[in-house]
Design a protein around this motif. Structure first.
Motif, PDB file in Angstrom:
ATOM      1  N   ASP A 216      99.705 -19.103   1.610  1.00 56.47           N
ATOM      2  CA  ASP A 216     100.819 -20.044   1.459  1.00 56.47           C
ATOM      3  C   ASP A 216     101.182 -20.088  -0.016  1.00 56.47           C
ATOM      4  O   ASP A 216     100.299 -19.966  -0.867  1.00 56.47           O
ATOM      5  CB  ASP A 216     100.429 -21.440   1.963  1.00 56.47           C
TER       6      ASP A 216
ATOM      7  N   VAL B 286      99.005 -27.078  -0.406  1.00 52.95           N
ATOM      8  CA  VAL B 286      98.829 -26.767   1.015  1.00 52.95           C
ATOM      9  C   VAL B 286      97.559 -25.950   1.219  1.00 52.95           C
ATOM     10  O   VAL B 286      96.763 -26.221   2.116  1.00 52.95           O
ATOM     11  CB  VAL B 286     100.059 -26.006   1.560  1.00 52.95           C
TER      12      VAL B 286
ATOM     13  N   ASP C  94     101.870 -18.514   6.079  1.00 52.27           N
ATOM     14  CA  ASP C  94     103.214 -19.087   6.051  1.00 52.27           C
ATOM     15  C   ASP C  94     104.230 -17.946   6.136  1.00 52.27           C
ATOM     16  O   ASP C  94     103.869 -16.773   6.037  1.00 52.27           O
ATOM     17  CB  ASP C  94     103.395 -19.886   4.758  1.00 52.27           C
TER      18      ASP C  94
ATOM     19  N   SER D 173     107.856 -18.349   4.678  1.00 52.92           N
ATOM     20  CA  SER D 173     108.752 -18.385   3.512  1.00 52.92           C
ATOM     21  C   SER D 173     107.936 -18.329   2.223  1.00 52.92           C
ATOM     22  O   SER D 173     107.430 -19.354   1.747  1.00 52.92           O
ATOM     23  CB  SER D 173     109.599 -19.659   3.546  1.00 52.92           C
TER      24      SER D 173
ATOM     25  N   ASN E 216     107.515 -11.817   2.126  1.00 53.91           N
ATOM     26  CA  ASN E 216     107.439 -12.951   3.035  1.00 53.91           C
ATOM     27  C   ASN E 216     106.526 -12.664   4.223  1.00 53.91           C
ATOM     28  O   ASN E 216     106.047 -11.551   4.424  1.00 53.91           O
ATOM     29  CB  ASN E 216     108.841 -13.371   3.506  1.00 53.91           C
ATOM     30  N   GLY E 217     106.289 -13.694   5.030  1.00 53.01           N
ATOM     31  CA  GLY E 217     105.364 -13.573   6.146  1.00 53.01           C
ATOM     32  C   GLY E 217     105.793 -12.576   7.195  1.00 53.01           C
ATOM     33  O   GLY E 217     104.944 -11.909   7.810  1.00 53.01           O
TER      34      GLY E 217
ATOM     35  N   SER F 241     104.112 -22.412  10.215  1.00 58.05           N
ATOM     36  CA  SER F 241     105.435 -22.518   9.603  1.00 58.05           C
ATOM     37  C   SER F 241     106.131 -23.818   9.987  1.00 58.05           C
ATOM     38  O   SER F 241     105.794 -24.454  10.989  1.00 58.05           O
ATOM     39  CB  SER F 241     106.299 -21.322  10.047  1.00 58.05           C
TER      40      SER F 241
ATOM     41  N   LYS G 246     103.971 -26.683  11.538  1.00 61.13           N
ATOM     42  CA  LYS G 246     103.161 -27.429  10.579  1.00 61.13           C
ATOM     43  C   LYS G 246     102.995 -28.906  10.937  1.00 61.13           C
ATOM     44  O   LYS G 246     102.322 -29.633  10.208  1.00 61.13           O
ATOM     45  CB  LYS G 246     103.769 -27.301   9.176  1.00 61.13           C
TER      46      LYS G 246
END
Length: 213
Positions: free
Chosen positions: A14, A19, A60, A62, A67-68, A88, A110
């Motif tokens: 992340d 987080v 994650d 974003s 990115n994921g 996410s 989330k």
């Protein structure tokens, strides 16, 4: 005596440090989960996974650099044995579908409880798929309200019930006294008739139709 639960080696990904810290602190309370590393983007996750050999990557979507979604595609190509669980805030159907099609083993929003997140991690580690209720609703509501072109036969309903309880094709064949090839044919027919092409979707359908508890 039951076999002890195997420790799950988990990599957290992340781009928000708070987080990561919160997830790590909570998940390390579980006896069967070991957080072996963290990463702040998809590229770092791939590099870390290559060194640390995690069982599950909780990631994650974003994130900067990679990115994921793109990271999931690369994991499937480079490290296909690693299970990918997406965590996410995005609940759009197309968004979730793109992750599934890229090879994610599960998708959790989330807003889930920490207990459900632990369940999701454990499920994908054991070879299953997991979608939180919010993700399932986004994915399958349109499909489930679509009128079926053909009704399921009694045998197809029997097979669907067995599929929804998590049995393998071989186990279903033994339970219904039919061949594995016949089970495979029934499963494909069920998917085509319902226009549902994932195990999670079939389970959700069976639950909604009260075919299973």
């Amino acid at each position: 005596m039951a076999d002890p639960i195997k420790t799950i080696k988990l990599l957290l990904v992340d781009d928000h440090v708070l987080v990561l810290d919160g997830l790590q602190a909570r998940l390390e309370l579980e006896d069967h989960i070991e957080v072996i590393g963290t990463a702040c983007n998809g590229l770092e996750a791939l590099n870390q996974a290559d060194k640390l050999k995690p069982d599950v990557v909780l990631m994650d979507v974003s994130m900067p650099v990679l990115n994921g979604l793109e990271a999931t595609k690369r994991f499937r190509e480079e490290q296909p044995l690693v299970k990918i669980l997406i965590l996410s805030m995005h609940y759009e159907k197309e968004y979730i579908l793109s992750l599934i099609q890229s090879g994610a083993n599960g998708y959790v929003l989330k807003d889930v409880s920490s207990e459900e997140l632990v369940q999701a991690i454990t499920t994908v580690h054991q070879g299953g798929t997991y979608f939180s209720s919010g993700a399932s609703a986004a994915l399958f509501t349109d499909t489930l309200t679509t009128k079926q072109k053909e009704p399921l036969t009694k045998r197809e309903i029997s097979v669907l019930k067995e599929v929804a309880t998590g049995l393998s094709n071989k186990e279903i064949a033994q339970s219904l006294n039919i061949s594995v090839r016949t089970v495979e044919t029934h499963r494909q027919n069920i998917k085509n008739k319902l226009e549902i092409h994932s195990s999670a979707g079939l389970i959700k359908y069976a639950l909604d139709k009260k075919l299973i508890d």
